[in-house]
Write an enzyme that holds these catalytic residues in place. Structure first.
Site, PDB file in Angstrom:
ATOM      1  N   HIS A 147     -40.434   8.138 -17.791  1.00  0.00           N
ATOM      2  CA  HIS A 147     -39.618   9.067 -17.010  1.00  0.00           C
ATOM      3  C   HIS A 147     -40.108  10.491 -17.307  1.00  0.00           C
ATOM      4  CE1 HIS A 147     -35.950  11.393 -16.040  1.00  0.00           C
ATOM      5  NE2 HIS A 147     -35.543  10.348 -15.334  1.00  0.00           N
ATOM      6  N   LYS A 206     -25.037   6.732 -18.624  1.00  0.00           N
ATOM      7  CA  LYS A 206     -25.557   5.439 -18.163  1.00  0.00           C
ATOM      8  C   LYS A 206     -24.925   4.270 -18.922  1.00  0.00           C
ATOM      9  CE  LYS A 206     -30.086   7.502 -17.244  1.00  0.00           C
ATOM     10  NZ  LYS A 206     -30.445   7.639 -15.823  1.00  0.00           N
ATOM     11  N   GLN A 226     -32.422   3.323 -20.415  1.00  0.00           N
ATOM     12  CA  GLN A 226     -32.166   2.146 -19.581  1.00  0.00           C
ATOM     13  C   GLN A 226     -31.895   0.894 -20.417  1.00  0.00           C
ATOM     14  OE1 GLN A 226     -31.751   2.189 -16.338  1.00  0.00           O
ATOM     15  NE2 GLN A 226     -32.313   4.357 -16.111  1.00  0.00           N
ATOM     16  N   CYS A 242     -38.129   9.908 -10.744  1.00  0.00           N
ATOM     17  CA  CYS A 242     -38.631  10.772 -11.830  1.00  0.00           C
ATOM     18  C   CYS A 242     -39.793  10.134 -12.563  1.00  0.00           C
ATOM     19  CB  CYS A 242     -37.519  11.142 -12.803  1.00  0.00           C
ATOM     20  SG  CYS A 242     -36.309  12.261 -12.115  1.00  0.00           S
ATOM     21  N   ASP A 298     -37.083   5.851 -25.923  1.00  0.00           N
ATOM     22  CA  ASP A 298     -36.216   6.355 -24.866  1.00  0.00           C
ATOM     23  C   ASP A 298     -35.413   5.138 -24.404  1.00  0.00           C
ATOM     24  OD1 ASP A 298     -35.134   6.854 -22.388  1.00  0.00           O
ATOM     25  OD2 ASP A 298     -36.938   7.766 -21.542  1.00  0.00           O
TER      26      ASP A 298
HETATM   27  C1  LIG Z   1     -35.943   5.917 -18.955  1.00  0.00           C
HETATM   28  C2  LIG Z   1     -35.205   7.212 -18.778  1.00  0.00           C
HETATM   29  N1  LIG Z   1     -35.483   8.247 -19.583  1.00  0.00           N
HETATM   30  C3  LIG Z   1     -34.851   9.415 -19.491  1.00  0.00           C
HETATM   31  C4  LIG Z   1     -33.876   9.636 -18.549  1.00  0.00           C
HETATM   32  C5  LIG Z   1     -33.191  10.960 -18.493  1.00  0.00           C
HETATM   33  O1  LIG Z   1     -31.839  10.844 -18.808  1.00  0.00           O
HETATM   34  P1  LIG Z   1     -30.841  12.052 -18.551  1.00  0.00           P
HETATM   35  O2  LIG Z   1     -31.093  12.529 -17.172  1.00  0.00           O
HETATM   36  O3  LIG Z   1     -29.490  11.466 -18.714  1.00  0.00           O
HETATM   37  O4  LIG Z   1     -31.159  13.103 -19.577  1.00  0.00           O
HETATM   38  C6  LIG Z   1     -33.539   8.586 -17.685  1.00  0.00           C
HETATM   39  C7  LIG Z   1     -32.494   8.760 -16.664  1.00  0.00           C
HETATM   40  O5  LIG Z   1     -32.766   8.842 -15.489  1.00  0.00           O
HETATM   41  C8  LIG Z   1     -34.215   7.369 -17.801  1.00  0.00           C
HETATM   42  O6  LIG Z   1     -33.928   6.351 -16.979  1.00  0.00           O
END
Ligand SMILES: Cc1ncc(COP(=O)(O)O)c(C=O)c1O
Ligand SMILES: Cc1ncc(COP(=O)(O)O)c(C=O)c1O
Lengths: 141, 414, 414, 141
Positions: C131, C234, C211, C372, C208
């Site tokens: 991401h 999430k 998910q 993203c 990270d």
């Molecule tokens: C794998 C992953 N990393 C990072 C993020 C970023 O999370 P947040 O927007 O809650 O900071 C997301 C959320 O879209 C994600 O799915």
């Protein structure tokens, strides 16, 4: 000499008499005032337990296999708290002090004051007292 | 604050108090008197309900979504930004960034302005009365950029020493960051004068409005201030919210702060381009519920007669000050007048922390300690103070309860 | 995920659905089918109510307060930390930091680890499937520290090319940061293997878990992972919340991130000392309500039969995948198996955004676009995908509704 | 030729017939399909309006004091939207195009689709169309 648990129970009962929080504090302050004086020369840097706002000096001596505590504080309420602890733990055996969970403290009905002390004082004081006990125990062995 | 004759407007204080459910409770068998508003204010039902409503009906992630819930959430979120712009009279939504609080706003500014505009040999001005959050970020960035951090002295009354300020200000001054209202004393700083002086040497000004936003009607355009930060939790909004304002001309030039989703236009392992305002400074999924909550708090305030409200707050503060000054041994920290929301004091021979405990025992919530202003405490050579801080819902009756409780505490402690 | 025979436990799905008030609504005249959980999950009533209850009864600023409300708020906040530690089986609360989301966690790590441990000539490994939030912070810190950013390729099935990974890993590798589960494809990365390999060369690993946290039972000690970040929004918690985990040995050494109140022990214009864990990384008034909310979400999950839940989720995902694969022209992104929560696809000759609109018209919420993950989209040479992402409350019936709606959309668009 | 407002009203009524969102979309897609073909050589970089996911090409010519628009998109729905705009604005006077508030769009009952487009497409398209009109107007003066 009563056991720590017995003194703890005594303290709970003493405080239970009061309906009003102010009266409990009054009693706590009295306990603090009744604390035997700590000689100024005992108030050294290494005997200091630093909390957030209040400062506590804590010193102990071994006497007849028992641990005798001396304490003082720059604030009246904290002095009361340390007096509670001294009353329960002073002149007890090192092993008993080390093993004690001090559960009675939570039942004294000074919740607000005690919670706010927990993170920045009370825990440190108890730890220091147990360390003294441990030190004497190890020295005696 | 106003010098005209005050006409006490008909504020329905009972109604305002009823808007805040938390106030209606007993603490230690006495009615709660909440005088710790400088630390955090309480929340009206409309704000609490807006959160519930959002999560019960409309929640989804914002932007880029092509479905109904996402559109609703996006509309709510972006119209919260519009409300925020209105609350401080910003000229555009692009100048509004949602942050988690004042501390984050100042860190953002230190990073994004500092790493762009601060050059070796420059200087940056703060003052002795700042909250730690308006000190430490500057210490760190100044060390990093080899920039001098200059500290304006405060006088005996806890006010900016303006002469000292003018002696520190020069053509190498890039930024002045100061509290609009001091959190430990309530002092209202002469921000108009500071801004004018700063602009003469082309320095920018950031106002830490954490303590000002709950009390003042804010107009960033009229102030002509370059940056402003404040926390939502002190203006009747949920925790984890806040507003960072910057003039567009600065924001366009500044470096981004946190990096990640939302603030990005294109990512490639060869290089990344950043998004336009206001998204450039909002990395990651925003605190959508929080933004909706803070907007609701702003609307709540804007729907009240804010002039009358301020007069009421000033009158309550004045009463508290007057009654305090009648108590033997009391020593006020900060100026006698020209304060907002806060009265900070010590009683001779009594540790403030003891006062705090015995006030709490009587249902009165105040804060004691250094109020995250250790340098100021050192300046006055005190360990801390006892601070009563007032909000729109506090009454004169509560002041009397506070004073009576204080007197009782003093008797017990002497 | 499990290879044993699956015994479908008696999950009371109707009850679970009833816990989420938002699900009971119509969109465009059809019952809402919310399949955008990868973007953000919905909130159970217990979480929504915990927020209201907190603001209605117990709110105040935390720590340092000496009055009843402040003590209550502090207890709630710190016991939220204990719950969070339990949720991921951290060995101590000191390893838990409340953050506003995954993006902030990664920025924190990039700053606090990067500026301490990354030295010129080192390298840092991420992968093509990350991401943006797990790419851009590393690009920035690597540029600053003159460190090489190495990117593990993914194979045609959207899985880590482990051979390539091993060719990138060397004694100069300081950190590997990767998604546990890919948000755009659902791929479950071989994190155990990655962690073991990393530790052999003394590199640290950050997961990270944005998910992964909504689906897996997490045990950071068993994983032996060094760092982990995930977002509350999430995992059924309010927006603006999240957890950053770090092994104590690292956190003690790392630099602080944001500076200000709470994370400070002593401030002086001569120098400042920072607070102990966990406060060192929590500058400013925390999102107290948010922490209470996220803890409530964790408790909600921990009170369910999580093994049965995961089997249910896997079964729903499997059904969706099977039915999708029957549709002519469908192309899955990511592996056929070994996915969690997400199925991402394209239909030949149809733009995913068109699918998104026509699904929404039928009450089905999915997300379309690059999610993203622009580098991954470039790798597969597609503009984006249509992504259906599932949560604990989704049913097989909803999968059928989704597939039927999709088929209708395809007919209209062909 | 009907005025922009009249065409807007026509569109509202056309869409009102449908109870179901899918039917509205169907109609929108039909509008898109009916859009006169845009010559490939007209689809140049400078005629591109970039949205988040979809791409629109927009071109205009002046004809008898009126502005004639040509458009295309890579997505079916966005093509429908631009077709809506073209139907309302094409072959209108430059001044009328510039002055038009396009309030009818919000009444067409495609809320979800239109809101999601607002920030990253629709606004940009409308702006581009008005810019064309302004250009012709200025050239004519
Ligand atoms: C794998 C992953 N990393 C990072 C993020 C970023 O999370 P947040 O927007 O809650 O900071 C997301 C959320 O879209 C994600 O799915
Ligand atoms: C003047 C001032 N600045 C900064 C802060 C920090 O605000 P927060 O803790 O909400 O980030 C405060 C709050 O205590 C404050 O009063």
């Amino acid at each position: 000499m009563a056991s720590i648990k017995e003194i703890g129970q005594e303290l709970i009962e003493e405080f239970e008499i009061f309906d009003d929080q102010m009266d409990r504090y009054e009693h706590l302050i009295d306990l603090g005032n009744a604390l035997p004086e700590m000689k100024p020369e005992w108030k050294t840097e290494d005997r200091l337990v630093k909390g957030c706002q209040s400062t506590v000096w804590l010193y102990a001596e071994a006497e007849d296999q028992k641990v005798k505590f001396y304490a003082d504080s720059n604030t009246v309420i904290t002095k009361g708290i340390i007096a509670l602890l001294v009353r329960a733990l002073s002149e007890q055996k090192a092993d008993d002090i080390i093993a004690e969970d001090l559960a009675f403290i939570d039942k004294i009905g000074l919740r607000a004051m005690l919670t706010s002390q927990r993170s920045n004082g009370l825990t440190a004081m108890i730890q220091r007292m147990k360390l003294y006990a441990l030190g004497f125990k190890n020295a005696a062995q | 604050m106003s010098t005209e004759t005050k006409v006490t407007a008909a504020l329905d204080l009972a109604k305002i108090r009823a808007d805040f459910p938390i106030l209606d409770q007993e603490v230690n068998g006495r009615p709660l008197v909440y005088l710790d508003n400088g630390a955090s204010s309480q929340k009206p039902s409309v704000v609490i309900d807006a959160l519930s409503r959002y999560y019960q009906n409309d929640h989804s992630n914002v932007h880029r979504g092509a479905h109904e819930l996402s559109n609703r959430a996006t509309e709510l979120f972006e119209s919260a930004r519009t409300t925020a712009a209105k609350f401080i009279n910003a000229s555009s939504e692009r100048e509004i960034n949602f942050i988690k609080g004042t501390t984050e706003g100042i860190n953002l500014l230190a990073h994004s302005f500092g790493r762009k505009f601060l050059l070796k040999g420059d200087n940056l001005i703060i003052s002795e009365l700042e909250h730690h959050s308006n000190i430490v970020p500057w210490q760190l960035i100044c060390a990093e950029r080899e920039v001098e951090l200059r500290v304006v002295k405060v006088n005996e009354d806890g006010e900016w020493d303006l002469e000292h300020f003018y002696s520190l200000l020069d053509s190498k001054t890039k930024l002045i960051s100061t509290a609009w209202v001091s959190n430990s004393m309530g002092t209202i700083n002469p921000v108009e004068e500071i801004i004018e002086a700063a602009h003469k040497v082309s320095a920018a000004v950031h106002l830490d409005a954490a303590q000002a936003a709950p009390h003042f009607i804010i107009d960033v355009q009229q102030l002509d201030v370059d940056f402003m930060s404040f926390s939502g939790h002190k203006v009747f909004a949920p925790t984890g919210t806040g507003i960072f304002y910057g003039k567009e001309k600065w924001l366009l030039e500044m470096l981004p702060y946190q990096a990640g989703g939302e603030m990005i236009k294109e990512v490639d392992f060869g290089g990344t381009t950043f998004n336009d305002l206001p998204f450039k400074f909002e990395a990651g999924t925003p605190n959508i519920g929080g933004a909706i909550g803070i907007a609701e708090a702003f609307k709540y305030l804007m729907n009240l007669d804010r002039v009358a409200l301020q007069e009421h707050e000033d009158a309550v503060l004045e009463l508290a000050t007057n009654l305090l000054l009648e108590i033997p041994g009391v020593k006020l920290l900060g100026p006698r007048n020209n304060r907002a929301g806060v009265v900070s004091f010590n009683i001779e021979g009594i540790h403030p922390s003891d006062l705090g405990h015995l006030l709490d025992a009587q249902g009165i919530a105040v804060r004691t300690g250094h109020h995250c202003c250790q340098p100021l405490m050192k300046r006055f050579n005190i360990p801390g103070t006892c601070r009563a801080s007032f909000s729109i819902y506090n009454t004169k009756d509560e002041v009397h309860l506070f004073i009576a409780a204080l007197k009782k505490a003093i008797i017990m402690l002497k």
